[in-house]
Motif scaffolding. Structure first.
Motif, PDB file in Angstrom:
ATOM      1  N   PHE A  60       0.953  -1.188   0.117  1.00  0.00           N
ATOM      2  CA  PHE A  60      -0.020  -0.132  -0.179  1.00  0.00           C
ATOM      3  C   PHE A  60       0.786   1.322   0.015  1.00  0.00           C
ATOM      4  O   PHE A  60       0.632   2.272  -0.609  1.00  0.00           O
ATOM      5  N   ASP A  61       1.861   1.375   0.914  1.00  0.00           N
ATOM      6  CA  ASP A  61       2.827   2.502   0.978  1.00  0.00           C
ATOM      7  C   ASP A  61       3.593   2.682  -0.390  1.00  0.00           C
ATOM      8  O   ASP A  61       3.510   3.919  -0.919  1.00  0.00           O
ATOM      9  N   ALA A  62       3.988   1.538  -0.990  1.00  0.00           N
ATOM     10  CA  ALA A  62       4.547   1.810  -2.600  1.00  0.00           C
ATOM     11  C   ALA A  62       3.497   2.318  -3.326  1.00  0.00           C
ATOM     12  O   ALA A  62       3.928   2.995  -4.310  1.00  0.00           O
ATOM     13  N   LEU A  63       2.324   1.847  -3.541  1.00  0.00           N
ATOM     14  CA  LEU A  63       1.129   2.141  -4.269  1.00  0.00           C
ATOM     15  C   LEU A  63       1.120   3.579  -4.248  1.00  0.00           C
ATOM     16  O   LEU A  63       0.758   4.452  -5.077  1.00  0.00           O
ATOM     17  N   MET A  64       0.770   4.094  -2.974  1.00  0.00           N
ATOM     18  CA  MET A  64       0.525   5.399  -2.610  1.00  0.00           C
ATOM     19  C   MET A  64       1.690   6.472  -3.013  1.00  0.00           C
ATOM     20  O   MET A  64       1.197   7.522  -3.534  1.00  0.00           O
ATOM     21  N   ARG A  65       2.751   6.032  -2.664  1.00  0.00           N
ATOM     22  CA  ARG A  65       3.782   7.053  -2.988  1.00  0.00           C
ATOM     23  C   ARG A  65       3.913   7.006  -4.355  1.00  0.00           C
ATOM     24  O   ARG A  65       4.295   8.337  -5.055  1.00  0.00           O
ATOM     25  N   ARG A  66       3.974   6.011  -5.152  1.00  0.00           N
ATOM     26  CA  ARG A  66       3.939   6.168  -6.601  1.00  0.00           C
ATOM     27  C   ARG A  66       2.749   6.847  -7.107  1.00  0.00           C
ATOM     28  O   ARG A  66       3.068   7.649  -8.154  1.00  0.00           O
ATOM     29  N   PRO A  89      -1.478   8.442   7.315  1.00  0.00           N
ATOM     30  CA  PRO A  89      -0.480   9.395   7.029  1.00  0.00           C
ATOM     31  C   PRO A  89      -0.776  10.357   5.722  1.00  0.00           C
ATOM     32  O   PRO A  89       0.325  11.100   5.485  1.00  0.00           O
ATOM     33  N   TYR A  90      -1.759   9.770   4.956  1.00  0.00           N
ATOM     34  CA  TYR A  90      -1.529  10.416   3.706  1.00  0.00           C
ATOM     35  C   TYR A  90      -2.977  11.465   3.303  1.00  0.00           C
ATOM     36  O   TYR A  90      -3.018  11.781   2.263  1.00  0.00           O
ATOM     37  N   VAL A  91      -3.401  11.375   4.400  1.00  0.00           N
ATOM     38  CA  VAL A  91      -5.001  12.275   4.193  1.00  0.00           C
ATOM     39  C   VAL A  91      -4.707  13.798   3.682  1.00  0.00           C
ATOM     40  O   VAL A  91      -5.246  14.044   2.560  1.00  0.00           O
ATOM     41  N   VAL A  92      -3.623  14.247   4.585  1.00  0.00           N
ATOM     42  CA  VAL A  92      -3.355  15.847   4.119  1.00  0.00           C
ATOM     43  C   VAL A  92      -2.599  15.790   2.679  1.00  0.00           C
ATOM     44  O   VAL A  92      -2.849  16.772   1.933  1.00  0.00           O
ATOM     45  N   ASP A  93      -1.970  14.877   2.364  1.00  0.00           N
ATOM     46  CA  ASP A  93      -1.220  14.886   0.952  1.00  0.00           C
ATOM     47  C   ASP A  93      -2.586  14.638   0.028  1.00  0.00           C
ATOM     48  O   ASP A  93      -2.374  15.286  -1.099  1.00  0.00           O
ATOM     49  N   LEU A  94      -3.415  13.908   0.260  1.00  0.00           N
ATOM     50  CA  LEU A  94      -4.618  13.745  -0.785  1.00  0.00           C
ATOM     51  C   LEU A  94      -5.388  15.193  -0.986  1.00  0.00           C
ATOM     52  O   LEU A  94      -5.712  15.298  -1.964  1.00  0.00           O
ATOM     53  N   ILE A  95      -5.432  15.669   0.185  1.00  0.00           N
ATOM     54  CA  ILE A  95      -6.299  17.021   0.043  1.00  0.00           C
ATOM     55  C   ILE A  95      -5.585  17.970  -0.900  1.00  0.00           C
ATOM     56  O   ILE A  95      -6.154  18.572  -1.463  1.00  0.00           O
ATOM     57  N   ARG A  96      -4.077  18.108  -0.605  1.00  0.00           N
ATOM     58  CA  ARG A  96      -3.643  19.127  -1.261  1.00  0.00           C
ATOM     59  C   ARG A  96      -3.328  18.694  -2.586  1.00  0.00           C
ATOM     60  O   ARG A  96      -3.437  19.676  -3.422  1.00  0.00           O
ATOM     61  N   LEU A  97      -3.181  17.532  -2.787  1.00  0.00           N
ATOM     62  CA  LEU A  97      -3.182  16.957  -4.172  1.00  0.00           C
ATOM     63  C   LEU A  97      -4.529  17.382  -5.072  1.00  0.00           C
ATOM     64  O   LEU A  97      -4.238  17.713  -6.205  1.00  0.00           O
ATOM     65  N   MET A  98      -5.513  17.098  -4.329  1.00  0.00           N
ATOM     66  CA  MET A  98      -6.604  17.607  -5.253  1.00  0.00           C
ATOM     67  C   MET A  98      -6.959  18.814  -5.234  1.00  0.00           C
ATOM     68  O   MET A  98      -7.298  19.317  -6.435  1.00  0.00           O
ATOM     69  N   LYS A  99      -6.482  20.010  -4.295  1.00  0.00           N
ATOM     70  CA  LYS A  99      -6.919  21.160  -4.642  1.00  0.00           C
ATOM     71  C   LYS A  99      -5.793  21.883  -5.547  1.00  0.00           C
ATOM     72  O   LYS A  99      -6.047  22.916  -6.144  1.00  0.00           O
ATOM     73  N   GLU A 100      -4.614  21.088  -5.780  1.00  0.00           N
ATOM     74  CA  GLU A 100      -3.564  21.618  -6.683  1.00  0.00           C
ATOM     75  C   GLU A 100      -4.193  21.492  -8.010  1.00  0.00           C
ATOM     76  O   GLU A 100      -3.606  22.066  -9.163  1.00  0.00           O
ATOM     77  N   GLU A 101      -5.065  20.263  -8.213  1.00  0.00           N
ATOM     78  CA  GLU A 101      -5.380  19.889  -9.556  1.00  0.00           C
ATOM     79  C   GLU A 101      -6.564  21.034  -9.986  1.00  0.00           C
ATOM     80  O   GLU A 101      -7.382  21.320  -9.189  1.00  0.00           O
TER      81      GLU A 101
END
Length: 923
Positions: free
Chosen positions: A606-612, A641-653
């Motif tokens: 899961f960690d490898a897939l999420m980071r990719r 540990p990835y919720v904030v990164d997902l929110i940031r990634l969505m708002k940047e798109e």
């Protein structure tokens, strides 16, 4: 061991010019410790006149006396000695002799010949040679029959249900085709491979019934339940497939595999011919001797093997017509003659410019007649083998040679038809002559070259529905299953045919029943079969019921490893499509998350897939991640540990991009008891962001739908007031009116309303400022079951929290469920709207303050006392708080009404089918 001839005086007293011995059955003597070898003696001798040659046939028996046999006797050595000394027993019969010696030893240990069991043991009847394990004790039981608790491997396939430790077992089945003596006792030979369809023909009888080395079962997940219904279903399918293969091998003459492999047919490559002698060859076609005609056609076929001779042969005045006539008139009499003639036309068919000459001489029709004839002959031959049971060695060789010749004839016939089928009109004629049926029947034969050709031909035909249906009726999947796994060329052709057939739902079910899923999963590791095997598994995974079977195979781990190796998943559509389908199953998603990826870091899958996914901003990878987020609470905890990164990634798109939609859908699936993201989303302004996305005309429908799902999943008591302040309630209500014809929107909005009605702030806003209750009541008549369930659940939430609304909702449900009865008692329907008191009609989509309501022109003079209830504030309708229908229509109503009509909405009486709701049906 010593032997004596019991009926040998006939052979000794008479002097034969020539004699031939045909060995027969080998059995135990009932009255002695001896083995009896039956044989037929055919001898030629001179008659009394000294000139005439007379042929005599007689049956004889050779008795091989076994002096002593006991627990310490070397069975294998004794059997080898008997076969070496007795010329009537072929060396291939060593396993048979060993079995008889074991029976004799057991009989002697049990009390002599009087204790012998009169029932013949398996292997002494109709050519179903057993492969008994060598024994070292007289009390040893016979080799066990395969049962479901044992790890077995038939044709190299593994079992999945392992109730006990793996043990080596001897599978009772026919011996392999090319196996030596030790192989026939339990050790299977390594499968051979072929490089091209034109390679030398070999037997696949060993694939039909041979036993591959026992292999360990697939490793099961750590938390796997051995009583899982899916796991037991897969094991039952595997056992049924093994039994079917062994049963078909026995019934189909698998004992002739060795004879078939040793049979040799003369090749045209050794025939010498010259172009200047062509006229002489044609003259010999009129000879009365069949051998002369066969030789002449063989020399003409040898000329056609060379490309430079084809124009000369085709330009001859009478050659083509003469060969066509000979085939039609004499083809039935000689397989060799038919093969040679068809070979000439096959050489012509390799070039499209020669096709008209072939069709003008009606060679297509003649070839189809030959195929039909040879198919019937093959069926008759199988019936003969089944009726005769035990065959002697001479008969086996004779039948094997005939089958070899027939396979060669069918090969050139089918190949010529395949070349001619380039013309669609010719292919349609072949379809009318049931070419698919003949090809399916040919899949039961042994020649690898012929099988590759038939599978290739079937793949070409399978693109048309009519041919596919004909293959389904012939159970083609059952015949193809024995080739997986198998020799490379045949296996690749089989997978491609199965891929074409997998577009049919019934075919996919047959593939699952034949236990093809685990076997094809193993083929994904082979680079030659990766693409076609993944595409086939993707089609199989389209059916939701089969996705759980992938959890008991290495598929989730293999897909993850491959996915991490591919830089751009758009270049591997089969891989990502299969991964998305498989991860919709919770068990498969959990296995993929817990898998440890090989490499220097040794990190979790899961960690490898999420980071990719975050690094490459890959929307296809996030499709898999989104499915993982929907799997289970344990899988959702991995996202912490990835919720904030997902929110940031969505708002940047950019709003509406593929990546933004997938990330938003992932966040919508995350909120649960195990992972509460409501506070994090509020801190990062996702509610305001959602309100912007739901503004009219701001984004496309797919983005708006994902936003509705997100709001419905995240709204709770903690952020309910913030949801109201952001204007999400009004935007959702407006979207309800705009998308009332889209069932997907209707379902998700109804779900979101249900969540809002369970929170105080949003509930007050919905009940006081909108007509959401009437909208939900109207949805109770929707054609979609899920929409009706969701609307009913939302209304129950209102009734749980608002007592004033409870009576009103029960009355509205009563009206909705009994609308036709109310229309009938009022002598007039309500024009499709939910009727109110005194004939007033409610329109849930009426435009006006607060949305829908009773129409002003029909409700302007309604009494004010009905507006006293607090529940009626902000509504045009008082909510029909009457207690019974008499208060609707007065006491003068004399029509008798069933007592059940006063029940609540859940038990309301419906006198006829209600009108369908205006929403589109659920897709």
């Amino acid at each position: 061991a010593t032997g004596r001839v019991e009926s040998g005086t006939m052979a000794e007293e008479k002097k034969y010019i020539k004699k031939k011995i045909r060995p027969g059955a080998i059995v135990l003597a009932d009255d002695d410790t001896a083995i009896l070898v039956h044989y037929e003696l055919e001898g030629q001798m001179y008659a009394a006149d000294g000139v005439t040659v007379v042929t005599e046939r007689s049956n004889a028996t050779k008795r091989i006396k076994v002096k002593t046999i006991g627990a310490t006797t070397d069975i294998e050595g004794l059997a080898a000695e008997i076969v070496d000394k007795c010329k009537l027993i072929h060396h291939s019969k060593i396993p048979k002799v060993e079995g008889l010696l074991r029976d004799l030893r057991d009989r002697e240990a049990g009390g002599g010949v009087q204790a012998a069991d009169p029932t013949p043991r398996r292997g002494e009847g109709a050519r179903t040679t057993t492969a008994d394990a060598p024994s070292s004790s007289s009390a040893e039981p016979p080799a066990p029959v395969v049962t479901k608790g044992v790890v077995r491997a038939v044709r190299g396939r593994k079992s999945f249900y392992d109730e006990q430790q793996p043990v080596a077992v001897a599978v009772r089945g026919a011996p392999t085709a090319n196996a030596p003596a030790n192989t026939r006792r339990g050790t299977a030979p390594k499968p051979s491979s072929i490089s091209s369809p034109a390679a030398s023909s070999s037997s696949i009888g060993s694939k039909r019934a041979g036993a591959a080395p026992a292999a360990a079962a697939h490793p099961q997940p750590r938390d796997e339940d051995p009583t899982s219904p899916t796991l037991r279903q897969m094991e039952q399918l595997a056992i049924a497939e093994d039994e079917r293969v062994l049963r078909e091998a026995t019934a189909g003459g698998a004992s002739m595999d060795l004879a078939y492999a040793n049979a040799r047919v003369p090749s045209l490559a050794n025939v010498k011919s010259h172009a200047e002698d062509l006229d002489d060859y044609l003259e010999r076609l009129y000879d009365d001797d069949m051998n002369a005609r066969v030789d002449a056609t063989a020399r003409i076929a040898a000329l056609a093997r060379r490309v430079e001779n084809l124009p000369m042969l085709l330009g001859h005045d009478t050659l083509v017509q003469t060969l066509a006539r000979v085939l039609r008139e004499e083809g039935r009499k000689s397989v060799d003659l038919a093969t040679n003639v068809v070979s000439v036309f096959f050489a012509f068919s390799n070039y499209s410019q020669f096709h008209p000459a072939i069709l003008e001489n009606q060679m297509g029709d003649a070839t189809m007649r030959i195929v039909d004839l040879e198919t019937k002959r093959h069926d008759d031959r199988l019936e003969t083998i089944k009726e005769q049971g035990e065959l002697d060695e001479f008969t086996e060789r004779r039948l094997a040679l005939a089958e070899r010749k027939q396979d060669r004839l069918l090969y050139v016939c089918f190949y010529m038809l395949l070349n001619l089928s380039e013309d669609p009109s010719v292919e349609r004629k072949m379809k009318k002559r049931n070419i698919s049926v003949y090809l399916c029947k040919a899949l039961e034969r042994r020649s690898v070259d012929l099988l590759v050709l038939c599978v290739t031909f079937l793949k070409k035909l399978s693109v048309y529905r009519e041919n596919k249906d004909a293959m389904k009726q012939c159970a083609v999947v059952d015949k193809l299953a024995r080739f997986v796994p198998g020799q490379d060329v045949l296996l690749l052709a089989t997978l491609r045919l199965l891929l074409n057939l997998s577009f049919d739902e019934d075919m996919r079910k047959s593939m699952v029943e034949r236990a093809l899923i685990p076997r094809v999963v193993d083929l994904m590791k082979n680079p030659h079969f990766q693409h076609v095997s993944m595409a086939l598994l993707y089609h199989v995974s389209v059916d939701p019921g089969t996705r759980g079977m992938f959890a008991y195979t290495p598929a989730p781990k293999i897909l993850l490893d491959f996915g991490l190796q591919v830089e751009d998943l758009h270049d591997a559509p089969e891989l990502i499509a299969l991964a998305v389908n498989v991860t919709t199953n919770a068990k498969c998603a959990e296995i993929m998350c817990e898998h440890v990826v090989s490499g220097p870091k040794r990190e979790r899958g899961f960690d490898a897939l999420m980071r990719r996914g975050i690094r490459l901003r890959d929307p296809l990878a996030f499709k898999v991640i989104r499915n993982v987020a929907r799997a289970s609470d344990d899988a959702r905890r991995n996202f912490t540990p990835y919720v904030v990164d997902l929110i940031r990634l969505m708002k940047e798109e950019e709003p509406g991009s593929d990546l933004m939609v997938e990330v938003l859908g992932t966040l919508a699936n995350l909120n649960c008891d195990a992972l509460d993201i409501t506070e994090t989303c509020q801190e990062h302004g996702l509610l305001e962001y959602a309100a912007i996305l739901l503004s009219p005309g701001e984004v496309d429908d797919d983005v708006a739908l994902e936003t509705v799902m997100f709001v419905g999943s995240i709204v709770c008591e903690f952020n309910a007031q913030h949801v109201v302040d952001c204007g999400l309630v009004e935007r959702m209500y407006t979207l309800m009116s705009d998308k009332k014809e889209d069932d997907e929107f209707v379902l998700q909005i109804a779900h979101a309303f249900g969540a809002m009605l369970r929170c105080e702030a949003t509930r007050e806003r919905l009940l006081r400022g909108t007509q959401v209750v009437h909208y939900l009541v109207d949805l109770l008549q929707d054609t979609n079951v899920e929409v009706r369930k969701c609307a009913d659940s939302a209304l129950d939430a209102v009734m749980d929290y608002e007592e004033d609304w409870a009576v009103k909702i029960r009355r509205l449900k009563f009206e909705s469920h009994n609308r036709e009865w109310l229309d009938a008692t009022r002598d007039g329907p309500g024009d499709g709207d939910v009727d109110g008191p005194d004939g007033y009609r409610y329109d849930p989509y009426h435009e006006g303050p607060g949305g829908g309501g009773y129409r002003d022109d029909e409700y302007g003079d309604y009494p004010d006392e009905y507006r006293e209830s607090p529940a009626d504030m902000g509504m045009y309708s008082p909510g029909t708080v009457l207690d019974n229908p008499q208060e609707y229509y007065g006491e003068e109503e004399e029509e008798e009404v069933h007592p059940a009509a006063w029940a609540t909405a859940g038990t309301a009486v419906r006198t006829s089918t209600t009108e369908p709701h205006s929403f589109a049906p659920w897709n």
